[in-house]
Design an enzyme around this catalytic site. Structure first.
Site, mmCIF file in Angstrom:
data_model
loop_
_atom_site.group_PDB
_atom_site.id
_atom_site.type_symbol
_atom_site.label_atom_id
_atom_site.label_comp_id
_atom_site.label_asym_id
_atom_site.label_seq_id
_atom_site.Cartn_x
_atom_site.Cartn_y
_atom_site.Cartn_z
ATOM 1 C CD1 TRP A 11 -2.463 1.707 2.273
ATOM 2 C CD2 TRP A 11 -2.806 1.524 0.075
ATOM 3 N NE1 TRP A 11 -3.448 2.593 1.918
ATOM 4 C CE2 TRP A 11 -3.674 2.506 0.576
ATOM 5 C CE3 TRP A 11 -2.820 1.232 -1.292
ATOM 6 C CZ2 TRP A 11 -4.574 3.209 -0.232
ATOM 7 C CZ3 TRP A 11 -3.712 1.935 -2.111
ATOM 8 C CH2 TRP A 11 -4.569 2.907 -1.589
ATOM 9 C CE LYS A 101 -7.995 0.553 4.555
ATOM 10 N NZ LYS A 101 -8.446 -0.135 3.331
ATOM 11 N N GLY A 129 -10.424 3.440 2.566
ATOM 12 C CA GLY A 129 -11.475 3.133 1.595
ATOM 13 C C GLY A 129 -11.205 1.807 0.911
ATOM 14 C CE LYS A 184 -10.459 -3.208 5.265
ATOM 15 N NZ LYS A 184 -9.544 -4.025 4.483
ATOM 16 C CG ASP A 237 -11.944 -1.009 2.928
ATOM 17 O OD1 ASP A 237 -11.684 -1.844 2.033
ATOM 18 O OD2 ASP A 237 -11.064 -0.523 3.671
ATOM 19 C CB THR A 241 -12.166 -6.361 2.742
ATOM 20 O OG1 THR A 241 -11.834 -4.996 2.483
ATOM 21 C CG2 THR A 241 -10.921 -7.059 3.204
ATOM 22 C CB SER A 247 -9.215 -9.405 0.995
ATOM 23 O OG SER A 247 -9.112 -9.478 2.413
ATOM 24 N NE ARG A 248 -3.272 -7.660 2.201
ATOM 25 C CZ ARG A 248 -2.320 -6.786 2.582
ATOM 26 N NH1 ARG A 248 -1.063 -7.031 2.314
ATOM 27 N NH2 ARG A 248 -2.641 -5.655 3.188
ATOM 28 C CG ASN A 249 -7.604 -8.874 6.815
ATOM 29 O OD1 ASN A 249 -7.112 -9.185 7.889
ATOM 30 N ND2 ASN A 249 -7.292 -7.749 6.193
ATOM 31 C CD GLU A 274 -2.671 -3.964 10.094
ATOM 32 O OE1 GLU A 274 -2.601 -4.506 11.201
ATOM 33 O OE2 GLU A 274 -2.003 -2.973 9.776
HETATM 34 N N1 NAD Z 1 -2.296 -3.793 0.574
HETATM 35 C C1 NAD Z 1 -3.418 -3.117 0.419
HETATM 36 O O1 NAD Z 1 -4.109 -3.290 -0.599
HETATM 37 C C2 NAD Z 1 -3.834 -2.111 1.444
HETATM 38 C C3 NAD Z 1 -4.806 -1.176 1.102
HETATM 39 C C4 NAD Z 1 -5.224 -0.245 2.053
HETATM 40 C C5 NAD Z 1 -4.665 -0.251 3.319
HETATM 41 N N2 NAD Z 1 -3.710 -1.165 3.622
HETATM 42 C C6 NAD Z 1 -3.144 -1.088 4.975
HETATM 43 O O2 NAD Z 1 -1.812 -0.579 4.880
HETATM 44 C C7 NAD Z 1 -1.016 -1.079 5.979
HETATM 45 C C8 NAD Z 1 0.265 -1.655 5.411
HETATM 46 O O3 NAD Z 1 -0.091 -2.777 4.631
HETATM 47 P P1 NAD Z 1 0.673 -3.193 3.300
HETATM 48 O O4 NAD Z 1 -0.308 -3.972 2.494
HETATM 49 O O5 NAD Z 1 1.327 -2.033 2.669
HETATM 50 O O6 NAD Z 1 1.807 -4.158 3.857
HETATM 51 P P2 NAD Z 1 2.369 -5.484 3.160
HETATM 52 O O7 NAD Z 1 1.627 -6.651 3.708
HETATM 53 O O8 NAD Z 1 2.452 -5.330 1.709
HETATM 54 O O9 NAD Z 1 3.855 -5.534 3.719
HETATM 55 C C9 NAD Z 1 4.170 -5.704 5.076
HETATM 56 C C10 NAD Z 1 4.747 -4.408 5.588
HETATM 57 O O10 NAD Z 1 5.014 -4.539 6.975
HETATM 58 C C11 NAD Z 1 6.248 -3.943 7.245
HETATM 59 N N3 NAD Z 1 6.795 -4.455 8.508
HETATM 60 C C12 NAD Z 1 6.966 -5.746 8.862
HETATM 61 N N4 NAD Z 1 7.518 -5.795 10.098
HETATM 62 C C13 NAD Z 1 7.678 -4.510 10.515
HETATM 63 C C14 NAD Z 1 8.200 -3.897 11.678
HETATM 64 N N5 NAD Z 1 8.674 -4.622 12.692
HETATM 65 N N6 NAD Z 1 8.211 -2.540 11.755
HETATM 66 C C15 NAD Z 1 7.735 -1.788 10.743
HETATM 67 N N7 NAD Z 1 7.227 -2.308 9.596
HETATM 68 C C16 NAD Z 1 7.204 -3.651 9.495
HETATM 69 C C17 NAD Z 1 7.085 -4.313 6.052
HETATM 70 O O11 NAD Z 1 8.246 -3.511 5.972
HETATM 71 C C18 NAD Z 1 6.092 -4.033 4.939
HETATM 72 O O12 NAD Z 1 6.097 -2.666 4.619
HETATM 73 C C19 NAD Z 1 -1.906 -2.093 6.691
HETATM 74 O O13 NAD Z 1 -2.478 -1.472 7.823
HETATM 75 C C20 NAD Z 1 -3.003 -2.422 5.685
HETATM 76 O O14 NAD Z 1 -4.221 -2.788 6.296
HETATM 77 C C21 NAD Z 1 -3.278 -2.085 2.728
HETATM 78 O O1 G3P Z 2 -5.798 -7.378 1.694
HETATM 79 P P1 G3P Z 2 -6.516 -6.773 2.854
HETATM 80 O O2 G3P Z 2 -7.530 -7.682 3.445
HETATM 81 O O3 G3P Z 2 -5.547 -6.216 3.851
HETATM 82 O O4 G3P Z 2 -7.346 -5.523 2.295
HETATM 83 C C1 G3P Z 2 -6.655 -4.508 1.617
HETATM 84 C C2 G3P Z 2 -7.420 -3.190 1.690
HETATM 85 O O5 G3P Z 2 -7.593 -2.805 3.036
HETATM 86 C C3 G3P Z 2 -8.719 -3.200 0.955
HETATM 87 O O6 G3P Z 2 -9.300 -1.929 1.015
#
Ligand code: NAD
Ligand code: G3P
Length: 325
Positions: A11, A101, A129, A184, A237, A241, A247-249, A274
């Protein structure tokens, strides 16, 4: 507005790509040296967003000190790591846009509340979102909520974090926007379980609707607004999801529904689900606030190893009630 992104996961990288469109410079802090090198040399984040050609104006760094001198910091570390990362970053009074999130284990604080503790001089905004990172990075149409109490800052951020396919809707309801994204993820695990256990589409739709009722009860109890919970960062969202193995969740839930253990599913995973971290602390917070969240309770029981059949029987045998309750 000079933008930096904290967190080089899927993200954070996708948001850096949005902020870099039109050739604008963006700094991306990543924890993994191979991500820093890959972004700077090959313009690709193979670890977390493979196959996306990144803008050459994104400069990655592994040094948090390089975040100084920016006009806004997008905080995209996983929720449980925001406190540590922000605590080590040169934040001062730089506006923070929180994009993780979740709810912090132990403190029961939303990410924005954690940020206020760690960086009390920094204004807070929340971006949330229905946003699968791969779709955003590929320029597919996406709409998000950007919540910030300061209207002027909200408008300046919305004008900067935007492109023709990434549409930003403003809101002043920071708490409501955060609660939608955190809750969510837990509900998506439940919907994945339904898929994995072959319980059918009726059951999934029922879970989305009853899960949304739980999100609304909890959100209103925490001071969020109903319009935010029915908006992009809440219902929007939730629907995304709860409907896709992207979605990973949801995928974690599919594994649980197939009878695999949470420990096995979570072991060694590099990407973050998450909901698994938020579920126990959300249950604590809901119980403390006397908010009834049976689906959240069920997800916790599943993560603790209670068999799916037992959970379904328990949910279906709850006393009958009015839908509006
Ligand atoms: N991937 C999506 O589509 C998406 C969309 C919206 C929101 N989000 C939210 O964004 C946030 C980040 O998710 P993501 O998908 O970018 O991550 P990701 O699953 O792609 O990657 C894991 C992340 O965790 C970090 N990490 C692991 N251990 C850590 C530590 N000890 N200290 C700091 N960072 C550490 C890694 O460096 C990496 O950036 C989450 O809260 C997720 O819910 C993700
Ligand atoms: O892959 P998830 O389940 O972490 O969802 C990613 C985003 O939060 C979707 O909006």
């Amino acid at each position: 507005m000079r933008i930096a992104v904290i967190g080089g996961g899927a993200w954070g990288t996708a948001l850096a790509q949005v902020a870099a469109r039109g050739g604008q410079p963006v700094t991306l802090w990543a924890r993994e040296p191979e991500v820093v090198e890959g972004v700077n040399v090959n313009h690709e984040n193979r670890a977390f967003l493979a196959g996306v050609a990144l803008s050459p104006t994104i400069r990655a760094t592994g040094d948090l000190a390089d975040l100084a001198g920016h006009d806004a910091l997008l905080v995209v570390a996983p929720a449980q790591h925001v406190r540590a990362v922000l605590g080590a970053a040169p934040v001062g009074s730089t506006p923070l846009v929180l994009c993780a999130k979740g709810i912090e284990t132990g403190s029961r604080l939303l990410v924005g509340e954690v940020a206020q503790q760690v960086a009390p001089a920094a204004p807070i905004a929340v971006l949330s979102g229905p946003t699968f990172a791969h779709e955003v990075a590929a320029g597919k149409p996406t709409a998000v909520t950007l919540a910030c109490e300061d209207e002027d800052l909200r408008n300046r951020l919305a004008e900067r974090i935007v492109d023709p396919a990434f549409r930003v809707y403003g809101s002043a309801d920071v708490i409501g926007a955060e609660i939608g994204g955190a809750v969510k993820n837990v509900l998506a695990i439940a919907c994945g379980v339904v898929e994995g256990a072959g319980l059918g589409l009726n059951a999934r739709a029922a879970l989305i609707a009853r899960g949304f009722a739980e999100m609304t009860r909890f959100g209103l109890a925490r001071g969020g607004q109903a319009e935010t919970l029915t908006g992009l960062s809440g219902l929007g969202d939730l629907v995304l999801t709860c409907s896709s193995t992207n979605s990973r969740n949801f995928s974690l839930g599919v594994g649980l529904g197939q009878g695999r253990s949470a420990a096995a599913l979570l072991a060694d995973r590099k990407t973050v689900a998450e909901g698994a971290h938020t579920a126990p602390v959300l249950r604590e917070a809901a119980r403390a606030a006397s908010v009834d969240m049976p689906v959240v309770e069920a997800v916790n029981a599943l993560l603790e190893g209670v068999p799916v059949r037992q959970i379904v029987e328990a949910l279906l045998s709850r006393p009958l009630r009015e839908e509006a309750q």
